[in-house]
Motif scaffolding. Sequence first.
Motif, PDB file in Angstrom:
ATOM      1  N   ILE A 184       0.859  -1.180   0.000  1.00  0.00           N
ATOM      2  CA  ILE A 184       0.000   0.000   0.000  1.00  0.00           C
ATOM      3  C   ILE A 184       0.901   1.238   0.000  1.00  0.00           C
ATOM      4  CG2 ILE A 184      -1.918  -1.140   1.178  1.00  0.00           C
ATOM      5  CD1 ILE A 184      -1.058   0.206   3.752  1.00  0.00           C
ATOM      6  N   PRO A 185       0.397   2.387  -0.547  1.00  0.00           N
ATOM      7  CA  PRO A 185       1.208   3.608  -0.585  1.00  0.00           C
ATOM      8  C   PRO A 185       1.614   4.054   0.823  1.00  0.00           C
ATOM      9  CG  PRO A 185      -0.756   3.809  -1.967  1.00  0.00           C
ATOM     10  CD  PRO A 185      -0.930   2.575  -1.146  1.00  0.00           C
ATOM     11  N   TRP A 186       2.737   4.757   0.911  1.00  0.00           N
ATOM     12  CA  TRP A 186       3.187   5.246   2.216  1.00  0.00           C
ATOM     13  C   TRP A 186       2.138   6.155   2.844  1.00  0.00           C
ATOM     14  CZ3 TRP A 186       3.321  10.376   3.158  1.00  0.00           C
ATOM     15  CH2 TRP A 186       3.424  11.243   2.067  1.00  0.00           C
ATOM     16  N   SER A 187       1.409   6.878   1.986  1.00  0.00           N
ATOM     17  CA  SER A 187       0.381   7.777   2.509  1.00  0.00           C
ATOM     18  C   SER A 187      -0.739   7.003   3.197  1.00  0.00           C
ATOM     19  CB  SER A 187      -0.195   8.638   1.378  1.00  0.00           C
ATOM     20  OG  SER A 187      -0.659   7.825   0.304  1.00  0.00           O
ATOM     21  N   TYR A 188      -0.989   5.781   2.704  1.00  0.00           N
ATOM     22  CA  TYR A 188      -2.028   4.944   3.331  1.00  0.00           C
ATOM     23  C   TYR A 188      -1.561   4.541   4.727  1.00  0.00           C
ATOM     24  CZ  TYR A 188      -6.252   2.041   2.851  1.00  0.00           C
ATOM     25  OH  TYR A 188      -7.505   1.507   2.984  1.00  0.00           O
TER      26      TYR A 188
ATOM     27  N   LYS B  46      -5.350  -7.011  -4.215  1.00  0.00           N
ATOM     28  CA  LYS B  46      -5.857  -5.991  -3.308  1.00  0.00           C
ATOM     29  C   LYS B  46      -7.312  -6.246  -2.923  1.00  0.00           C
ATOM     30  CE  LYS B  46      -2.811  -2.313  -5.011  1.00  0.00           C
ATOM     31  NZ  LYS B  46      -2.747  -0.996  -5.685  1.00  0.00           N
TER      32      LYS B  46
ATOM     33  N   HIS C  71      -3.508   9.649  -4.302  1.00  0.00           N
ATOM     34  CA  HIS C  71      -2.264   9.130  -3.724  1.00  0.00           C
ATOM     35  C   HIS C  71      -2.535   7.902  -2.871  1.00  0.00           C
ATOM     36  CE1 HIS C  71       1.709   9.029  -1.862  1.00  0.00           C
ATOM     37  NE2 HIS C  71       2.091   9.877  -2.798  1.00  0.00           N
ATOM     38  N   LEU C  72      -3.733   7.830  -2.282  1.00  0.00           N
ATOM     39  CA  LEU C  72      -4.103   6.675  -1.462  1.00  0.00           C
ATOM     40  C   LEU C  72      -4.517   5.473  -2.311  1.00  0.00           C
ATOM     41  CD1 LEU C  72      -6.134   8.513   1.312  1.00  0.00           C
ATOM     42  CD2 LEU C  72      -3.966   7.316   1.626  1.00  0.00           C
ATOM     43  N   GLY C  73      -4.570   5.669  -3.632  1.00  0.00           N
ATOM     44  CA  GLY C  73      -4.893   4.553  -4.513  1.00  0.00           C
ATOM     45  C   GLY C  73      -6.371   4.272  -4.664  1.00  0.00           C
TER      46      GLY C  73
END
Length: 245
Positions: A10-14, A119, A91-93
């Motif tokens: 998962i993105p770092w922002s998540y 996912k 950014h959170l996908g």
Amino acid sequence: MKPQPPRQPIPWSYHAVIGTVRPLLIGITRRSWSGAENVPRTGGFIAASNHYSEVDPFTVAHFLVDQGRPPFFLAKSTLFEVPALGPALRHLGQVPVHRQTTRAGDALVAAREALEEGKCIGIMPEGTLTRDPDHWPMKARPGVGRLALTSRAPVVPIGQWGALQILGRYARRPGNLLRRPVQQVRAGPPVDLSDLYDRADDPRAHVEATERVMAAITSLVAELRGETPPAVPFDPARARREEGR
């Protein structure tokens, strides 16, 4: 209870959102989770939930994060146009859904790709807050059925109840959070749609699959509420036609 480590990248922002929002939710709510054994440990799957408060995505995500399966939601494209929120969602996908446009199918393509990557795709099939006067799940759009049949990914129904104590439907102010309202979430076993897989391109099969998913969700909500749901789900299109007569 600590959340299980995510079972897919998962993105770092998540990670940052989980680290920020999860402690907040723990601080203002009490949780009653059940059915965690029905959440697949690995592989792509669809998590389909009822929708009656703007808080719902946070409640469902909290439950799934605690099982190590953070969801990537299908969300209305208009949310992606909101300053600050739109870039954050990208950014959170999260996956934008362009309703009633030539780009409406883009979301399904992106969702299938995400499922193939292993996912969890979160979806609230009703597409908007339920219009049912008593907050029962209403008739849903056929998108979840179409995605399920074309991807053949498991569909885990999720019923949740209690969010209205945090924020009522269309309310602008939260409820009394000092009471730490209980958020109930129950996941059921995957809905059996295998007999419809050979009709993946049939819109009628999409509708039937969606109705099965919504019936499973409604059953879970009924268990949490301890009440009997309406025999026929509220149909907003029919209600509009009747109002116009």
